[in-house]
Enzyme design. Structure first.
Site, short mmCIF file in Angstrom:
data_model
loop_
_atom_site.label_atom_id
_atom_site.label_comp_id
_atom_site.label_asym_id
_atom_site.label_seq_id
_atom_site.Cartn_x
_atom_site.Cartn_y
_atom_site.Cartn_z
CB ALA A 22 -17.35 -3.37 -21.35
CE LYS A 63 -18.01 -5.85 -13.40
NZ LYS A 63 -19.09 -4.85 -13.30
CG ASN A 92 -14.11 -0.01 -11.49
OD1 ASN A 92 -13.55 -1.11 -11.52
ND2 ASN A 92 -14.07 0.83 -12.52
NE ARG A 93 -10.33 -0.94 -3.57
CZ ARG A 93 -10.60 0.16 -2.88
NH1 ARG A 93 -10.42 1.35 -3.43
NH2 ARG A 93 -11.06 0.07 -1.63
CG PHE A 129 -10.95 -7.95 -15.81
CD1 PHE A 129 -11.54 -6.72 -16.07
CD2 PHE A 129 -9.82 -8.30 -16.55
CE1 PHE A 129 -11.01 -5.86 -17.03
CE2 PHE A 129 -9.29 -7.45 -17.52
CZ PHE A 129 -9.89 -6.23 -17.75
CB SER A 167 -8.90 -2.87 -16.58
OG SER A 167 -9.16 -2.89 -15.18
CG ASN A 192 -9.37 -1.48 -11.24
OD1 ASN A 192 -8.78 -0.69 -10.53
ND2 ASN A 192 -10.46 -1.15 -11.92
CB THR A 193 -5.92 -6.77 -14.19
OG1 THR A 193 -7.31 -7.10 -14.02
CG2 THR A 193 -5.12 -8.04 -14.34
CE LYS A 252 -13.42 0.81 -22.27
NZ LYS A 252 -14.67 0.36 -21.60
CG ASN A 299 -11.16 1.09 -19.11
OD1 ASN A 299 -12.00 1.33 -18.26
ND2 ASN A 299 -10.83 -0.14 -19.45
CE1 TYR A 326 -22.68 0.88 -14.93
CE2 TYR A 326 -20.50 0.05 -15.34
CZ TYR A 326 -21.65 0.08 -14.57
OH TYR A 326 -21.74 -0.72 -13.46
#
Length: 348
Positions: A61, A65, A110-111, A114, A172, A174-175, A209, A238, A310
């Site tokens: 993923a 997206k 990455n940040r 979503f 993740s 980043n949230t 995940k 992740n 990925y």
């Protein structure tokens, strides 16, 4: 790196990473990326959750997206493709720039947060595609959600009729607060609700995940919650918020999750812990740092039935999938295995 990608890679490297990614999606939509027309070696065929996979190499993923190009990626040689992360409502994600190549380290930070078009748009595309090949749907919560467990349930309920498997992404970085959902009590409630939300589509496998930054005790708690909730599998793992020693890129100090080659050892070690914790009760997908057949083989020997990648595509291009499959088949045969399933967990 294949010949045609070797020509375009220097040009892409000059472009902002997120813009380059958008260009890749557009090229795939336009049919400009070559199809892998070679058949897979039969030794790579495997089965998980009663579903036959032509090979164990999947697209993680984050690349697609919004379910724009799952079939194009399947045609490029992947055994399965995972789209998302999908949230109930559209959201723009975090401020740009938010995606950074660590070229010297073959990694990415990455940040993103979503960003996406939301559940309605994704389901519309999934409904329109032919049900050929295996496509999983990775789901999450909106940043401003007051009830994140309800967000996961809503996404699972809507996507279940069109998914070959479902993934609750609670890992993740980043949230804000999302990784807190990996605590045993919160995770058990979330996964129990998500499982119920499948409704009549209970035959669609449900996975969670997790992060590679969990302690050994945390891994055992997550595995226990997943087993108790009655779900079907785990993806390990992740991106990491850690920064391994030896990173050379000046981008290493950017905040966000690190993926790619620097994540391989950490994610494989956590995968092995997860495999020992679940003791065969759940199927595992190994993700994090895979760039060669040997990397994929290490994940399989550590307990993964399937493998995802990925970040390596950023540096090597889609022809990498064919290379990894050939290398993995050779390694299996070299060690005397007649099927991939025989190698699963042999290093535990």
């Amino acid at each position: 790196m294949t010949g045609w990608y070797r020509l375009v890679a220097p040009l892409l490297a000059r472009i902002d990473a997120e813009t380059a990614h958008r260009m890749a999606i557009n090229a795939l939509r336009a049919g400009l990326v070559p199809t892998d027309r070679g058949g897979d070696d039969p030794i790579l065929a495997t089965t998980a959750w009663g579903r036959p996979f032509p090979n164990p190499i999947g697209l993680a993923a984050g690349f697609d997206k919004n379910a724009e190009v799952p079939d194009a990626m399947l045609r490029s040689g992947f055994g399965f493709v995972e789209i998302g992360t999908v949230t109930p409502r559209p959201q723009i994600g975090n401020d740009r720039p938010r995606l950074f190549r660590l070229a010297e380290d073959h990694g990415v930070v990455n940040r993103m947060g979503f960003p996406g078009e939301g559940l309605e748009a994704v389901v519309r595309r999934l409904k329109a595609r032919p049900r050929v090949g295996l496509v999983g749907v990775n789901v999450g919560a909106n940043k401003d959600s007051a009830d994140r467990a309800a967000d996961y349930a809503a996404c699972v309920a809507a996507a279940a009729p069109w998914a070959d498997y479902l993934v609750c992404n609670v890992s993740s970085p980043n949230t804000p607060g999302l990784r807190d959902l990996q605590g045993r009590g919160d995770l058990l409630r979330l996964l129990t609700g998500a499982r119920a939300a499948r409704g009549q589509h209970e035959d669609v496998p449900l996975l969670v995940k997790i992060a590679p930054d969990l302690s050994e005790g945390d891994v055992e708690d997550v595995a226990g919650a997943a087993v108790e909730a009655g779900i079907d599998g785990m993806i390990v793992g992740n991106t990491t918020v850690s920064r391994p020693a030896g990173l050379r890129s000046p981008r290493r100090t950017e905040s966000g999750g690190l993926s790619g080659a620097p994540l391989l050892d950490l994610s494989t070690a956590v995968l092995k812990r997860a495999a020992r914790a679940v003791q065969g009760r759940l199927k595992l997908i190994g993700c994090g740092g895979v760039a060669t057949g040997a990397d994929a083989y290490a994940k399989i020997r550590a307990g993964a039935t399937l493998v995802q990648l990925y970040t390596a595509l950023v540096f090597e291009g889609p022809g990498l999938v064919r290379t990894i499959k050939a290398e993995l088949a050779a390694l299996l045969k070299q060690d005397g295995f007649s099927s991939l399933s025989q190698a699963v967990g042999t290093d535990l």
